[in-house]
Design a protein around this motif. Structure first.
Motif, PDB file in Angstrom:
ATOM      1  N   ASN A 220       1.126  -1.134  -0.080  1.00 48.12           N
ATOM      2  CA  ASN A 220      -0.002  -0.002   0.051  1.00 48.12           C
ATOM      3  C   ASN A 220       0.977   1.308  -0.124  1.00 48.12           C
ATOM      4  O   ASN A 220       2.142   1.071   0.452  1.00 48.12           O
ATOM      5  CB  ASN A 220      -0.821   0.147   1.235  1.00 48.12           C
ATOM      6  CG  ASN A 220      -2.082  -0.988   1.143  1.00 48.12           C
ATOM      7  OD1 ASN A 220      -2.431  -1.271   0.177  1.00 48.12           O
ATOM      8  ND2 ASN A 220      -2.534  -1.203   2.284  1.00 48.12           N
TER       9      ASN A 220
ATOM     10  N   HIS B 165     -13.327  -3.227  -1.012  1.00 46.46           N
ATOM     11  CA  HIS B 165     -11.917  -3.539  -1.353  1.00 46.46           C
ATOM     12  C   HIS B 165     -11.475  -4.067   0.186  1.00 46.46           C
ATOM     13  O   HIS B 165     -10.654  -3.522   0.595  1.00 46.46           O
ATOM     14  CB  HIS B 165     -11.026  -2.894  -1.884  1.00 46.46           C
ATOM     15  CG  HIS B 165     -11.297  -2.414  -3.399  1.00 46.46           C
ATOM     16  ND1 HIS B 165     -11.734  -3.190  -4.263  1.00 46.46           N
ATOM     17  CD2 HIS B 165     -11.769  -0.933  -3.702  1.00 46.46           C
ATOM     18  CE1 HIS B 165     -12.140  -2.421  -5.270  1.00 46.46           C
ATOM     19  NE2 HIS B 165     -12.243  -1.102  -4.976  1.00 46.46           N
TER      20      HIS B 165
ATOM     21  N   GLN C 208      -9.325  -5.969   2.990  1.00 46.79           N
ATOM     22  CA  GLN C 208      -7.859  -6.195   3.194  1.00 46.79           C
ATOM     23  C   GLN C 208      -7.509  -6.767   4.443  1.00 46.79           C
ATOM     24  O   GLN C 208      -8.739  -6.597   5.476  1.00 46.79           O
ATOM     25  CB  GLN C 208      -6.986  -4.787   3.101  1.00 46.79           C
ATOM     26  CG  GLN C 208      -6.707  -4.337   1.683  1.00 46.79           C
ATOM     27  CD  GLN C 208      -5.947  -3.261   1.667  1.00 46.79           C
ATOM     28  OE1 GLN C 208      -6.340  -1.943   2.303  1.00 46.79           O
ATOM     29  NE2 GLN C 208      -4.841  -3.229   0.936  1.00 46.79           N
TER      30      GLN C 208
ATOM     31  N   ASN D 107      -3.639  -8.227   0.351  1.00 52.60           N
ATOM     32  CA  ASN D 107      -4.926  -7.924  -0.346  1.00 52.60           C
ATOM     33  C   ASN D 107      -5.613  -9.187  -0.143  1.00 52.60           C
ATOM     34  O   ASN D 107      -5.098 -10.249  -0.001  1.00 52.60           O
ATOM     35  CB  ASN D 107      -4.331  -7.781  -1.809  1.00 52.60           C
ATOM     36  CG  ASN D 107      -4.045  -6.217  -1.946  1.00 52.60           C
ATOM     37  OD1 ASN D 107      -4.385  -5.283  -1.474  1.00 52.60           O
ATOM     38  ND2 ASN D 107      -3.593  -5.917  -3.047  1.00 52.60           N
TER      39      ASN D 107
END
Lengths: 242, 242
Positions: A211, B153, B155, B211
């Motif tokens: 990230n 999304h 994580q 991820n």
């Protein structure tokens, strides 16, 4: 006047590069590793579906062509892209290294362990940092990519690919290591072959993923140092197929 | 009838748990590590600004209160949350372990190296997997959190916190390791103190971040095994303050 301005700019660039190199050498000098400063490539354009047929690329040693050919029916000419740029070149594995060196001016470094120092991490996505690494009788390609998989949220993806076939790639393990400020992140995996598209490796997320916040934690003044090591494959300790 | 259905459900759960444990033991038996199966906690609610004032938490050994108090002016009662749940409890460091065990039924494990096996990774965010780890005379808290920092999304964020002060935390290094299918990912860092909010560690991204695609690569049948090791701090090899 323009000439002098350009000369001055070039000298400034040279000083900046020298400073980056010196800084990286200072950091990694204890390990006696070769440090390579890698500047970004800005001119990439990503076509989202360009790798759709790349998986059919096989052991035949043919590098997929660098752009899409609608009318191609030869099974050895799989429509895909060059592993780096959207360039029109296509060719066999044996001449990939010379193509990358001559056309794209990608540096090649020798040594089992090197340090890849990517500069200007703040540049907007998409951006690539690329180098070739000659080691254990083969050439490898390290690609660090800044990309927005999710709009507005750039991430960094780093992977190593063998300039060889998938079977040859299975004989190696590569390690990428970030180490700064009492934090350490290591990624170890088998390299992919350049016959498989770098795009698909990244879209699968089968690589080191950072990230922006993590990349900032590991970078220093806009530069990210990645230690690279390549070894011949052996079964990982304490690992089993789960 | 309802009673028998419930009994049957409980037996099925027990068989599933036993299977997970057996599988984890098989994988990590070579290393002789203690494996702990950790089931998720579903009932979290994240208040985005609840940690805003947590950074003022200091060396005074007071755990921040578990919810926001608008009218609190005592500097030792920093408005924040319990490191785990949005529970109303507040108290001093010395009684945190017993609170977590008794109220939140968090398990505590002994040993320098353990394996944390988080089940049901597919559950929607937000979800936490939590365990306490007793080692080197101290108690640590491992938090694995599935969270959507960017909408849509999810994580995974994993971090280790010392149930102690920041000064005590500086004496340790923790390592989290994922190892599967010829891939390995390692994160090493200094643990944070529970006096700092786990939310702020995660929002800073100063932890192991995965991820969904990477988490899937390392997980097996919906479970993610994380090897944990804690050591007393020493200067990392080849590292320097850049």
């Amino acid at each position: 006047m323009l000439f002098f301005t350009q000369c001055f700019g070039a000298v400034l660039d040279l000083i900046h590069l020298r400073f980056q190199h010196y800084k990286a050498k200072r950091v990694f000098s204890a390990a006696g590793q070769l440090v390579c400063v890698v500047n970004p490539t800005h001119s990439l354009k990503y076509a989202p579906t360009r790798c759709a047929a790349a998986q059919a690329s096989t052991e035949q040693g043919v590098l997929p062509p660098c752009h899409h050919h609608e009318a191609v029916h030869d099974p050895q000419l799989v429509p895909c892209t060059c592993p780096l740029f959207s360039c029109p070149w296509e060719g066999h594995l044996e001449v990939v290294v010379s193509h990358l060196r001559q056309t794209h001016r990608i540096n090649i470094l020798q040594g089992a362990e090197i340090v890849f120092l990517a500069t200007d991490m703040h540049l907007p996505a998409p951006t690539d940092w690329i180098i070739m690494h000659s080691c254990l009788g083969h050439q490898f390609l390290l690609v660090l990519r800044k990309q927005e998989k999710y709009e507005g949220h750039p991430q960094f993806f780093a992977t190593m690919m063998l300039i060889g076939t998938p079977t040859q790639a299975d004989n190696f393990t590569y390690r990428l290591e970030l180490n700064r400020n009492q934090r350490r992140l290591k990624w170890e995996a088998t390299p992919r072959s350049v016959l498989e598209c770098v795009d698909s490796v990244i879209s699968d997320g089968d690589c080191l993923v950072l990230n922006t916040s993590l990349a900032q934690l590991f970078s220093d003044n806009g530069s990210l140092a990645i230690g690279i090591a390549i070894t011949t494959s052996k079964v990982h300790n304490s690992e089993a197929e789960m």
